[in-house]
Scaffold this active site. Structure first.
Site, PDB file in Angstrom:
ATOM      1  N   PHE A 133      17.888  -7.962  -8.170  1.00 11.71           N
ATOM      2  CA  PHE A 133      19.009  -8.801  -7.759  1.00 11.71           C
ATOM      3  C   PHE A 133      19.598  -8.309  -6.442  1.00 11.71           C
ATOM      4  O   PHE A 133      19.866  -7.111  -6.290  1.00 11.71           O
ATOM      5  CB  PHE A 133      20.131  -8.768  -8.808  1.00 11.71           C
ATOM      6  CG  PHE A 133      19.725  -9.234 -10.170  1.00 11.71           C
ATOM      7  CD1 PHE A 133      19.841 -10.557 -10.545  1.00 11.71           C
ATOM      8  CD2 PHE A 133      19.226  -8.328 -11.104  1.00 11.71           C
ATOM      9  CE1 PHE A 133      19.472 -10.987 -11.802  1.00 11.71           C
ATOM     10  CE2 PHE A 133      18.859  -8.738 -12.378  1.00 11.71           C
ATOM     11  CZ  PHE A 133      18.981 -10.074 -12.723  1.00 11.71           C
ATOM     12  N   ASP A 134      19.805  -9.217  -5.510  1.00 14.01           N
ATOM     13  CA  ASP A 134      20.722  -8.945  -4.424  1.00 14.01           C
ATOM     14  C   ASP A 134      22.126  -8.991  -5.032  1.00 14.01           C
ATOM     15  O   ASP A 134      22.344  -9.671  -6.030  1.00 14.01           O
ATOM     16  CB  ASP A 134      20.557 -10.005  -3.339  1.00 14.01           C
ATOM     17  CG  ASP A 134      21.588  -9.862  -2.238  1.00 14.01           C
ATOM     18  OD1 ASP A 134      21.705  -8.757  -1.691  1.00 14.01           O
ATOM     19  OD2 ASP A 134      22.282 -10.854  -1.949  1.00 14.01           O
TER      20      ASP A 134
END
Length: 616
Positions: free
Chosen positions: A310-311
């Protein structure tokens, strides 16, 4: 002539069926052999014509199709004067084809529903100021449009005046209407539940979010997965093998009826239809729930994913950070904040937006020679000053001294979970800002759902400082957290996980996420992210609804399982029929074809279950 016959194939099926009924009535009620044979002969000839045309067209493109098996079998049955078998086989084959066509149309209903939702007209403001209803094709970017209660919003745009509630279910899958007022974005195809607004058109036609959804779903439903491509190749050699087996049976036994029956029983109809109908139904369900799968291949990969990266900003967090701490070290605060405001107005980065929102009251100055430092910040010339804005790494690269007091304050803010933005004017640090972004509501529960669906590793990668990402990891229960990462660092980390055999998905929303989105087996973009991120992804969560991610994974797993079930049903039926032919006395051509068509109906009904799938 051929196209005309194929166009009326369903009518031929009905007529063929009527002649079969006439034949049975003549046989069982009137015991009239002449009418019995004549009716079945006509039914056989009528039924085999469209099948033979399809077989001929397949041979022209060097494909040995199932139609060839049926054509040879029917002709064989006809010449051994088994008119009843030949008529019933052709009717069942044509009727099965009709069922396939009808069901595929139904499973593609997501496209039809979306297309029907597309607005056809709009109320456009004319030069005199009044509004007139015009065709949607006459709307251009920049036009002012009026949207009333109950109307469809015709384009992507921004609200200029008015307020109301908009139902965006067909874009995002969210059933509750959302409040819209001045400055808010609206999307084509959504419905104004209550209120009246005026909007300025930003994107029209195929460029609108709605237009892109239709295009992406059409492309996805027409694409083929690895399993479908394998089945295509399989059927190319499978059909000739069945023909050869039928010929060998005839050469060894001289039993034409047996050889013809082998051809009929060997038809892999359910195998050919089973996988595509599963994928089409799964993609259609996703489209209705605000999830765009860009192809059947994506479903197979996502169903088997081990790790999701995940960013942070705009993905796990709201992407609407606010300045929470401010420390000033200079002598002329108003002038220095004016310089910072002018530089940050040049950027659309979430941290820059937070700063410009904070400093909106300050004077805007002309900015020259802006230089963006990837993963670091920006350097610009403003009114004769060199302004450097960015993180600690950028300051060190530019040899801007940081005192012990500044380093202590910086460390304190990092441990508190703030993203740090430093500002230097003429190579002297004068401003330290701490910026915080709120974690999305419900993300923790959504991540738990992903774990329950079998995802082993949930990892956050961010350009923010390690202290901030550690706090996010702790709050959300993530497996790992890595901060201070440039875009190339994220991509390299992703490749390392892939090298260990993991199937990796990456989810983000920014331009800097594009390399990782393209490298991952499954790239997932937030629908409100940049166009570059959306284009380089495999799955799009419309309107950035993170809570759609567990549904997307559950749907992919269910679709993949459904596809395998259909393959098992199709292969199992062929094996059972051939064994029945060898070890039983009751198997015949018409019974075999009836079982085949029943198996096609079973795999279709099995796939149709996906249309109503909801994550439990």
């Amino acid at each position: 002539m051929q196209q005309t016959i194929l166009k009326h194939k369903n009518h031929i099926t009905v007529i063929s069926g009527l002649f079969i009924i006439i034949g049975f009535i003549a046989h069982f009620i009137f015991t009239n052999t002449v009418i019995f044979n004549s009716a079945f002969i006509i039914a056989s000839i009528l039924g085999v014509i469209p099948i033979a045309i399809q077989a001929y067209q397949a041979i022209k493109v060097k494909v040995v199709s199932i139609d060839i098996l049926v054509t040879i079998a029917v002709i064989g049955a006809f010449f051994i004067q088994n008119y009843e078998e030949s008529a019933i086989v052709t009717f069942l084959f044509l009727f099965g084809s009709y069922l396939e066509q009808r069901t595929l149309k139904q499973t593609r209903s997501a496209i039809k529903e979306l297309t029907e939702m597309a607005p056809e007209t709009a109320f456009k403001q004319l030069n005199e100021g009044q509004f007139e209803e015009v065709d949607i094709d006459k709307v251009e970017e920049g036009d002012i449009l009026l949207v009333k209660t109950g109307s469809k919003i015709p384009v992507d745009g921004r609200v200029t005046t008015g307020k109301g509630y908009v139902n965006e279910a067909n874009i995002t899958g969210e059933s509750l209407p959302l409040k819209k007022e001045k400055g808010d974005k609206v999307f084509a195809g959504t419905i104004m539940d209550n209120g009246t607004i005026q909007i300025v058109a930003d994107r029209i036609g195929e460029d609108s979010t709605f237009g892109r959804i239709i295009e992406l779903v059409e492309e996805a439903q027409d694409s083929k997965s690895e399993a479908e491509r394998f089945i295509d190749q399989f059927s190319r050699w499978y059909t000739p093998v069945v023909l050869i087996i039928g010929l060998l049976v005839w050469l060894l036994t001289k039993d034409t009826a047996l050889a013809v029956t082998v051809l009929v029983l060997g038809c892999p109809g359910a195998l050919v239809i089973g996988v595509p109908v599963s994928n089409v139904a799964g993609i259609g369900n996703g489209a209705k729930n605000g999830i765009l799968f860009k192809g059947s291949e994506v479903i197979s990969h996502f169903a088997n994913v081990d790790t999701i990266l995940f960013d942070k900003t705009g993905t796990l967090t709201e992407g609407k950070p606010e300045v929470s701490e401010f420390v000033y070290y200079g002598n002329n605060q108003e002038e220095d904040l004016s310089l910072l405001y002018s530089v940050e107005r040049e950027s659309d980065h979430p941290l820059a937006v937070a700063i410009t929102n904070k400093l909106a009251q300050y004077k805007l100055r002309p900015v020259d020679n802006t230089q963006v430092i990837k993963g670091g910040g920006v350097i610009a010339h403003v009114d004769g000053h060199i302004v450097t804005v960015g993180n600690k790494t950028l300051m060190e690269q530019e040899n801007i001294p940081l005192s012990d007091d500044i380093l202590k304050e910086l460390d304190k803010l990092e441990r508190a979970g703030s993203s740090i933005v430093l500002t230097a004017v003429d190579r002297k640090l004068i401003i330290l800002m701490g910026i915080r972004d709120q974690v999305r509501a419900g993300v923790k529960q959504d991540l738990q759902k992903l774990k329950s669906l079998g995802v082993k590793n949930l990892i956050v990668l961010s350009g923010d400082n390690q202290g901030t990402v550690n706090l996010v990891k702790k709050e959300l229960g993530l497996t790992e957290a890595h901060g201070d990462m440039l875009p190339e660092d994220k991509q390299e980390f992703l490749k390392e996980r892939q090298s260990t055999g993991e199937i990796v998905a990456f989810i983000g929303d920014g331009v800097n996420d594009s390399p990782s989105l393209a490298t991952a087996e499954v790239g997932i973009a937030m629908g409100n992210g940049t166009d570059v991120a959306i284009e380089s992804s495999d799955i799009v969560l419309m309107n950035s609804n993170f809570n759609r991610l567990p549904h997307a994974l559950g749907l992919a797993k269910e679709t993949y399982a459904n596809m395998r079930q259909n393959i098992l049903i199709a292969v199992g039926v062929v094996i059972i029929l051939l064994f029945s032919l060898i070890f039983s006395e009751w198997m015949s051509m018409s019974i075999g074809m009836l079982v085949h068509e029943a198996s096609i109906l079973v795999v279709i009904l099995n796939a149709m279950r996906l249309r109503g799938y909801q994550l439990k």
